[in-house]
Design a protein around this motif. Structure first.
Motif, PDB file in Angstrom:
ATOM      1  N   VAL A 138     -39.235   1.220  50.729  1.00  0.00           N
ATOM      2  CA  VAL A 138     -39.394  -0.160  51.185  1.00  0.00           C
ATOM      3  C   VAL A 138     -40.637  -0.712  50.499  1.00  0.00           C
ATOM      4  O   VAL A 138     -41.710  -0.127  50.580  1.00  0.00           O
ATOM      5  CB  VAL A 138     -39.553  -0.228  52.722  1.00  0.00           C
ATOM      6  CG1 VAL A 138     -39.814  -1.662  53.140  1.00  0.00           C
ATOM      7  CG2 VAL A 138     -38.322   0.327  53.409  1.00  0.00           C
ATOM      8  N   TYR A 139     -40.459  -1.803  49.807  1.00  0.00           N
ATOM      9  CA  TYR A 139     -41.569  -2.374  49.057  1.00  0.00           C
ATOM     10  C   TYR A 139     -42.245  -3.467  49.875  1.00  0.00           C
ATOM     11  O   TYR A 139     -41.579  -4.312  50.448  1.00  0.00           O
ATOM     12  CB  TYR A 139     -41.071  -2.947  47.728  1.00  0.00           C
ATOM     13  CG  TYR A 139     -40.456  -1.902  46.848  1.00  0.00           C
ATOM     14  CD1 TYR A 139     -41.253  -1.078  46.068  1.00  0.00           C
ATOM     15  CD2 TYR A 139     -39.077  -1.699  46.822  1.00  0.00           C
ATOM     16  CE1 TYR A 139     -40.695  -0.101  45.264  1.00  0.00           C
ATOM     17  CE2 TYR A 139     -38.511  -0.724  46.033  1.00  0.00           C
ATOM     18  CZ  TYR A 139     -39.323   0.073  45.251  1.00  0.00           C
ATOM     19  OH  TYR A 139     -38.772   1.046  44.474  1.00  0.00           O
ATOM     20  N   GLN A 140     -43.549  -3.444  49.896  1.00  0.00           N
ATOM     21  CA  GLN A 140     -44.302  -4.476  50.607  1.00  0.00           C
ATOM     22  C   GLN A 140     -44.622  -5.613  49.648  1.00  0.00           C
ATOM     23  O   GLN A 140     -45.040  -5.387  48.513  1.00  0.00           O
ATOM     24  CB  GLN A 140     -45.602  -3.904  51.167  1.00  0.00           C
ATOM     25  CG  GLN A 140     -45.371  -2.953  52.319  1.00  0.00           C
ATOM     26  CD  GLN A 140     -46.687  -2.513  52.938  1.00  0.00           C
ATOM     27  OE1 GLN A 140     -47.735  -2.641  52.327  1.00  0.00           O
ATOM     28  NE2 GLN A 140     -46.605  -2.001  54.136  1.00  0.00           N
ATOM     29  N   VAL A 141     -44.416  -6.818  50.141  1.00  0.00           N
ATOM     30  CA  VAL A 141     -44.757  -8.000  49.350  1.00  0.00           C
ATOM     31  C   VAL A 141     -46.000  -8.602  49.964  1.00  0.00           C
ATOM     32  O   VAL A 141     -46.015  -8.956  51.141  1.00  0.00           O
ATOM     33  CB  VAL A 141     -43.597  -9.024  49.362  1.00  0.00           C
ATOM     34  CG1 VAL A 141     -43.994 -10.259  48.568  1.00  0.00           C
ATOM     35  CG2 VAL A 141     -42.335  -8.401  48.814  1.00  0.00           C
TER      36      VAL A 141
ATOM     37  N   LYS B  39     -48.521 -11.546  50.429  1.00  0.00           N
ATOM     38  CA  LYS B  39     -48.517 -12.996  50.291  1.00  0.00           C
ATOM     39  C   LYS B  39     -49.855 -13.445  49.705  1.00  0.00           C
ATOM     40  O   LYS B  39     -50.906 -13.156  50.259  1.00  0.00           O
ATOM     41  CB  LYS B  39     -48.272 -13.621  51.660  1.00  0.00           C
ATOM     42  CG  LYS B  39     -47.962 -15.082  51.624  1.00  0.00           C
ATOM     43  CD  LYS B  39     -47.546 -15.559  53.000  1.00  0.00           C
ATOM     44  CE  LYS B  39     -47.284 -17.053  52.966  1.00  0.00           C
ATOM     45  NZ  LYS B  39     -46.932 -17.566  54.271  1.00  0.00           N
TER      46      LYS B  39
ATOM     47  N   ASN C 196     -42.473 -18.081  48.911  1.00  0.00           N
ATOM     48  CA  ASN C 196     -41.246 -17.801  49.671  1.00  0.00           C
ATOM     49  C   ASN C 196     -40.644 -16.475  49.244  1.00  0.00           C
ATOM     50  O   ASN C 196     -40.650 -16.137  48.064  1.00  0.00           O
ATOM     51  CB  ASN C 196     -40.207 -18.908  49.446  1.00  0.00           C
ATOM     52  CG  ASN C 196     -40.624 -20.209  50.078  1.00  0.00           C
ATOM     53  OD1 ASN C 196     -41.195 -20.219  51.168  1.00  0.00           O
ATOM     54  ND2 ASN C 196     -40.362 -21.303  49.383  1.00  0.00           N
ATOM     55  N   VAL C 197     -40.129 -15.756  50.210  1.00  0.00           N
ATOM     56  CA  VAL C 197     -39.439 -14.500  49.919  1.00  0.00           C
ATOM     57  C   VAL C 197     -37.976 -14.673  50.282  1.00  0.00           C
ATOM     58  O   VAL C 197     -37.648 -15.049  51.408  1.00  0.00           O
ATOM     59  CB  VAL C 197     -40.038 -13.320  50.730  1.00  0.00           C
ATOM     60  CG1 VAL C 197     -39.247 -12.052  50.463  1.00  0.00           C
ATOM     61  CG2 VAL C 197     -41.507 -13.125  50.377  1.00  0.00           C
ATOM     62  N   ILE C 198     -37.112 -14.422  49.326  1.00  0.00           N
ATOM     63  CA  ILE C 198     -35.671 -14.506  49.589  1.00  0.00           C
ATOM     64  C   ILE C 198     -35.132 -13.084  49.551  1.00  0.00           C
ATOM     65  O   ILE C 198     -35.298 -12.362  48.570  1.00  0.00           O
ATOM     66  CB  ILE C 198     -34.953 -15.364  48.540  1.00  0.00           C
ATOM     67  CG1 ILE C 198     -35.508 -16.798  48.581  1.00  0.00           C
ATOM     68  CG2 ILE C 198     -33.446 -15.348  48.766  1.00  0.00           C
ATOM     69  CD1 ILE C 198     -35.023 -17.673  47.447  1.00  0.00           C
ATOM     70  N   ILE C 199     -34.498 -12.671  50.643  1.00  0.00           N
ATOM     71  CA  ILE C 199     -33.931 -11.320  50.732  1.00  0.00           C
ATOM     72  C   ILE C 199     -32.408 -11.447  50.737  1.00  0.00           C
ATOM     73  O   ILE C 199     -31.837 -12.184  51.532  1.00  0.00           O
ATOM     74  CB  ILE C 199     -34.404 -10.594  52.015  1.00  0.00           C
ATOM     75  CG1 ILE C 199     -35.936 -10.469  51.998  1.00  0.00           C
ATOM     76  CG2 ILE C 199     -33.736  -9.230  52.139  1.00  0.00           C
ATOM     77  CD1 ILE C 199     -36.526  -9.989  53.291  1.00  0.00           C
ATOM     78  N   THR C 200     -31.797 -10.723  49.814  1.00  0.00           N
ATOM     79  CA  THR C 200     -30.333 -10.770  49.702  1.00  0.00           C
ATOM     80  C   THR C 200     -29.763  -9.402  49.996  1.00  0.00           C
ATOM     81  O   THR C 200     -30.264  -8.393  49.505  1.00  0.00           O
ATOM     82  CB  THR C 200     -29.922 -11.195  48.280  1.00  0.00           C
ATOM     83  OG1 THR C 200     -30.556 -12.434  47.976  1.00  0.00           O
ATOM     84  CG2 THR C 200     -28.426 -11.348  48.167  1.00  0.00           C
ATOM     85  N   TYR C 201     -28.741  -9.355  50.803  1.00  0.00           N
ATOM     86  CA  TYR C 201     -28.042  -8.098  51.094  1.00  0.00           C
ATOM     87  C   TYR C 201     -26.662  -8.186  50.487  1.00  0.00           C
ATOM     88  O   TYR C 201     -25.891  -9.111  50.796  1.00  0.00           O
ATOM     89  CB  TYR C 201     -27.944  -7.874  52.612  1.00  0.00           C
ATOM     90  CG  TYR C 201     -27.142  -6.662  52.984  1.00  0.00           C
ATOM     91  CD1 TYR C 201     -27.695  -5.390  52.883  1.00  0.00           C
ATOM     92  CD2 TYR C 201     -25.824  -6.784  53.397  1.00  0.00           C
ATOM     93  CE1 TYR C 201     -26.961  -4.277  53.201  1.00  0.00           C
ATOM     94  CE2 TYR C 201     -25.071  -5.658  53.721  1.00  0.00           C
ATOM     95  CZ  TYR C 201     -25.643  -4.417  53.630  1.00  0.00           C
ATOM     96  OH  TYR C 201     -24.917  -3.304  53.938  1.00  0.00           O
TER      97      TYR C 201
END
Length: 196
Positions: free
Chosen positions: A175-178, A180, A186-191
């Protein structure tokens, strides 16, 4: 004394959900000293487009994997055999034969690791004989590992008693930490996944 586990399942390529999860758990368990892991890679296709299609090469591979299964069971003597059945007609029949030989003839504890979301649909669209085989594969198994409790409720609670089912959720290795750095970041997470 180490717990001996045989994984009898495909790993990538091709990449798809269940074979990638198999690879992750095999790699993880190999790092624990109280497990002794053997793996037979039952890969019939290297490309997604060839999954579920019949070929002469796959017939040869079927017997090769069957021989390996019997040989490893006799020589390695695993406590558990983990299999990942497919719920599509031809691959299912192949998996059914493997499960039957391991659990009934060789009397081993087979754990079915199920990631499929189309079992009920497959069952409802099958004939009488195939429906019996689907019910039997659940009966022959020692334990069923589901990737979610909802998957069990929607797909195969009709075939298997709840006390025979455990849930191990799918996961990713890192799991990568972003961090800020700006307020307007903005963080966009796509599954990405297939869905029924």
């Amino acid at each position: 004394m180490k717990n001996k586990i045989l994984f009898f399942c495909p790993i990538p390529p091709p990449f798809h959900g269940s074979n990638y999860m198999s690879k992750l758990i095999i790699d993880e368990l190999k790092s624990y000293e109280h497990f002794e892991i053997k793996h037979i890679n039952t890969q019939f296709s290297t490309e997604i487009k060839n999954l579920g299609k019949f070929s002469a090469k796959k017939t040869i591979l079927f017997f090769k994997y069957l021989f390996q299964l019997v040989h490893i069971i006799i020589s390695f003597k695993p406590v558990y055999i983990i299999m990942v059945p497919a719920f599509v007609r031809n691959p299912f029949i192949v998996n059914y034969i493997y499960v039957s030989i391991a659990s009934i003839i060789l009397r081993k504890k087979v754990l079915l690791w199920i990631n499929s979301n189309n079992i009920k649909l497959f069952y409802d669209s099958s004939g009488i004989i195939l429906k019996k085989l689907i019910r039997n594969i659940f009966n022959f198994s020692y334990l069923i590992i589901s990737s979610s409790s909802k998957l069990y409720e929607l797909n195969y609670n009709f075939f298997s008693h709840k006390e025979k089912v455990i849930t191990i959720h799918n996961a990713i290795p890192n799991v990568y930490q972003v961090k800020k750095t700006r307020k307007d970041y903005n963080v966009i997470i796509t599954y990405l996944s297939n869905m029924h």
